[in-house]
Design an enzyme around this catalytic site. Structure first.
Site, PDB file in Angstrom:
ATOM      1  N   HIS A   1      -1.095   3.015  15.978  1.00 39.12           N
ATOM      2  CA  HIS A   1      -0.319   4.066  15.308  1.00 39.12           C
ATOM      3  C   HIS A   1      -1.205   4.886  14.379  1.00 39.12           C
ATOM      4  O   HIS A   1      -2.327   4.488  14.072  1.00 39.12           O
ATOM      5  CB  HIS A   1       0.872   3.467  14.555  1.00 39.12           C
ATOM      6  CG  HIS A   1       0.506   2.410  13.547  1.00 39.12           C
ATOM      7  ND1 HIS A   1       0.149   1.116  13.905  1.00 39.12           N
ATOM      8  CD2 HIS A   1       0.443   2.444  12.191  1.00 39.12           C
ATOM      9  CE1 HIS A   1      -0.107   0.416  12.817  1.00 39.12           C
ATOM     10  NE2 HIS A   1       0.062   1.197  11.750  1.00 39.12           N
TER      11      HIS A   1
ATOM     12  N   ASP B   1      -2.344  -2.653  12.837  1.00 36.36           N
ATOM     13  CA  ASP B   1      -2.366  -3.384  11.566  1.00 36.36           C
ATOM     14  C   ASP B   1      -2.919  -4.790  11.794  1.00 36.36           C
ATOM     15  O   ASP B   1      -2.663  -5.404  12.819  1.00 36.36           O
ATOM     16  CB  ASP B   1      -0.956  -3.461  10.964  1.00 36.36           C
ATOM     17  CG  ASP B   1      -0.509  -2.120  10.393  1.00 36.36           C
ATOM     18  OD1 ASP B   1      -1.316  -1.162  10.390  1.00 36.36           O
ATOM     19  OD2 ASP B   1       0.649  -2.032   9.954  1.00 36.36           O
TER      20      ASP B   1
ATOM     21  N   LYS C   1       0.860  -1.195   0.000  1.00 35.39           N
ATOM     22  CA  LYS C   1       0.000   0.000   0.000  1.00 35.39           C
ATOM     23  C   LYS C   1       0.887   1.233   0.000  1.00 35.39           C
ATOM     24  O   LYS C   1       1.623   1.475   0.959  1.00 35.39           O
ATOM     25  CB  LYS C   1      -0.914   0.000   1.228  1.00 35.39           C
ATOM     26  CG  LYS C   1      -1.893   1.159   1.234  1.00 35.39           C
ATOM     27  CD  LYS C   1      -2.878   1.040   2.396  1.00 35.39           C
ATOM     28  CE  LYS C   1      -3.673   2.315   2.561  1.00 35.39           C
ATOM     29  NZ  LYS C   1      -3.646   2.800   3.953  1.00 35.39           N
TER      30      LYS C   1
ATOM     31  N   HIS D   1      -4.887   3.190  14.416  1.00 34.30           N
ATOM     32  CA  HIS D   1      -5.289   1.805  14.142  1.00 34.30           C
ATOM     33  C   HIS D   1      -4.138   0.874  14.505  1.00 34.30           C
ATOM     34  O   HIS D   1      -2.997   1.316  14.675  1.00 34.30           O
ATOM     35  CB  HIS D   1      -5.616   1.630  12.648  1.00 34.30           C
ATOM     36  CG  HIS D   1      -4.407   1.781  11.767  1.00 34.30           C
ATOM     37  ND1 HIS D   1      -3.881   3.020  11.450  1.00 34.30           N
ATOM     38  CD2 HIS D   1      -3.597   0.870  11.166  1.00 34.30           C
ATOM     39  CE1 HIS D   1      -2.809   2.858  10.690  1.00 34.30           C
ATOM     40  NE2 HIS D   1      -2.608   1.554  10.505  1.00 34.30           N
TER      41      HIS D   1
END
Ligand SMILES: O=C(O)CCC(=O)C(=O)O
Ligand SMILES: [Fe+2]
Length: 575
Positions: A290, A236, A215, A234
């Site tokens: 993060h 991961d 991404k 969020h």
């Protein structure tokens, strides 16, 4: 079905606007934490993201190797994030990947649109912008390019950027080298848990099944960076993630209750532990929260690669070696796909229950709720593989019926404690406090026990519900901390505040809500009321849309009920 064209943040950013559209403005409790990222990056005080030098990992001296492994393990245990240097990814390959990515994004938006993804059709690969992903319709200040990058034979390179022409060869080479680094780091993490060195890699799919998703995050300059986020907070989903940073700062990590800015470390690659490894290690390695800040002066690009297990083939759960009587499993078994879904619902329910994130944005309760379903629909379109759930399809109605059943079932359970927990020894232990609370809620409110389901099907659904609920509680804190000690309602709720405190520490920046202040108690009273009413309505089938074929109607009816409840609760026999 109506498709809303996704706005490109880059187009917005270059249109000359001086203030950002309201969808990009973060809720006010987040804003106090967002500062000038260039200033933040200079801050030398307080904890710093650890830097791990991998040059010693292949040393001929065992002690030297051991020291290196220990350092990485410690960073994964303490932080769940680290700068890796001497990681073995060739400098020229990193450079080529950067040049190619920058080259792609430097093209006019029209050129990039040729690669636009279509989340409506479940197609997330390609050029895109994040659609609203929470109940406030909140947007993020970024565009991205997303595609599977490894293994090569599973990749559809026809959708990768054709220009610059080096994009494909550079990315293929980068992915290959990163795959080797994945093996290397997963084996260090395995040894750190006392496992055989290839164990974690095997558990996430091994050579054949582990996927590397690329991404490229493109964060345009932002006229009001103090009001926006490039990527909201969020964790991961991945096993591990690698971020190839540009030298523009932006990444922040939530560590010990504070947002810490990652320094720009030349030639480093940032490694993050994702949820998958956190689960497998039973929480010994942390999947750190993060986010990404944006700025006024410089475009920022980051190249994130998520190393993910296959969606359905593997059941993720704490490895037996990481579990003991003293350290019971913190996570229920789940496939990666289930984990994605549960996270999604958790997030959603949390938002619904959180007045700061939810209700206060708008003066009017009703508006919020109808906005919510709009957002919900967007979510389904865009996010976390829920794209397949189109509200217009027959399938969607099925899924929604299931969700409804889950909730009903859930309410039935919590409404009839004797039918719950007592059957399940292990589960009951963790949640007895919770059911105590629920029992009281039930006593003081209404008889939900009427909704009884005695079929085998119900048991299956129960398992689902339990998992969802567990997940939810897992977010807010570890179940052992959750209120077992108490018999009284009030005390249970203080258990809950304990959990809440945990949440603040570990998950979101709710730190401002001091538990000691009168204000916080007020807020929580509000949350509780909202939840009560919400749960009551969902659990009440006559109110809940059995009359209607269409989901949309059901839910708008639902909010209608909510609004009425708010206005005149006595009508509904509450209080
Ligand atoms: O841009 C960054 O540094 C972070 C991006 C990120 O966290 C993500 O894409 O998941
Ligand atoms: Fe991330």
């Amino acid at each position: 079905m109506t498709t809303v064209a996704a706005p490109r943040v880059q187009s917005l950013a270059t249109s000359g606007i001086e203030s950002i559209p309201k969808e990009y403005v973060r809720p006010k409790e987040e804003l106090t934490g967002i500062g000038n990222i260039f200033e933040e990056e200079k801050n030398e005080e307080g904890p710093q993201v650890p830097t791990i030098d991998l040059k010693d990992i292949d040393s001929e001296v065992e002690e030297v190797r051991e020291r290196c492994r220990e350092a990485l393990k410690k960073a994964a245990v303490d932080w769940g994030v680290m700068h890796l240097v001497n990681h073995g990814i060739a400098e020229d390959v990193r450079e080529r990947v950067k040049v190619a990515g920058e080259g792609f994004f430097e093209q006019p938006v029209e050129e990039k649109e040729k690669y636009a993804n279509d989340p409506d059709d479940g197609n997330l690969q390609g050029y895109g912008s994040k659609l609203a992903n929470n109940a406030c319709g909140q947007l993020e200040w970024e565009d991205y390019f997303f595609h599977l990058a490894y293994p090569e034979d599973k990749c559809d390179m026809s959708i990768w950027p054709k220009t610059p022409t080096d994009y494909i060869p550079a990315t293929v080479e980068y992915a290959k080298q990163l795959r080797a680094l994945t093996t290397k780091t997963l084996s260090i993490l395995s040894l750190g848990l006392g496992l055989e060195e290839n164990r974690l890699e095997k558990e996430v799919g091994g050579k054949e099944e582990l996927l590397l998703q690329m991404k490229i995050n493109y964060y345009p300059k932002c006229p009001q960076p103090e009001l926006a986020l490039g990527v909201e907070a969020h964790t991961d989903l991945s096993a591990v993630s690698f971020i190839l940073p540009s030298m523009v700062p932006g990444l922040q990590l939530f560590y010990e209750g504070k947002w810490i800015t990652a320094k720009c470390v030349p030639n480093s690659i940032i490694m993050l532990i994702g949820d998958t490894v956190e689960i497998l290690s039973n929480g010994k390695y942390k999947s750190i929260l993060h986010r990404g800040l944006v700025n006024k002066e410089k475009v920022r690009i980051s190249w994130a690669v998520f190393c993910e297990p296959p969606k359905e083939k593997i059941i993720l759960k704490p490895l037996p070696e990481t579990v003991s009587e003293a350290e019971p499993p913190l996570f229920p078994p789940r496939t990666f796909a289930q984990h994605i879904q549960h996270k999604f619902w958790r997030e959603f329910l949390w938002t619904v229950g959180s007045p700061e994130k939810f209700g206060e944005k708008s003066e009017k309760f009703g508006e919020n709720f109808s906005g919510q379903w709009e957002v919900q629909r967007n979510l389904e379109r865009s996010q976390r593989n829920l794209a397949r759930i189109s509200l217009d399809s027959g399938k969607s109605r099925e899924i929604w019926r299931e969700v409804r059943e889950i909730w009903r079932e859930f309410l039935w359970t919590v409404g009839s404690p004797e039918k719950f927990g007592e059957k399940s020894e292990k589960f009951g232990e963790n949640f007895s406090g919770q059911w105590e609370v629920q029992r009281n809620l039930e006593r003081s409110q209404r008889n939900l026990a009427r909704i009884s389901l005695d079929s085998g099907k119900s048991r299956e659904i129960w398992r689902e519900v339990r998992e969802i609920w567990r997940e939810f509680l897992w977010t807010v804190g570890s179940p052992e901390k959750f209120g077992e000690k108490s018999e009284k309602f009030g005390e249970n709720f203080s258990g809950q505040w304990e959990v809440q405190r945990n949440l603040e520490r570990s998950q979101r920046n709710l730190a401002r809500i001091s538990l000691d202040s009168g204000k916080s108690r007020e807020i929580w009273r509000e949350v509780r009321e909202i939840w009560r009413e919400f749960l009551w309505t969902v659990g009440s089938p006559e109110k809940f849309g059995e009359k209607s074929e269409k989901f949309g109607e059901n839910f708008s009816g639902q909010w209608e009920v909510q609004i009425n409840l708010k206005r005149s609760p006595e009508k509904f026999g509450i209080r």
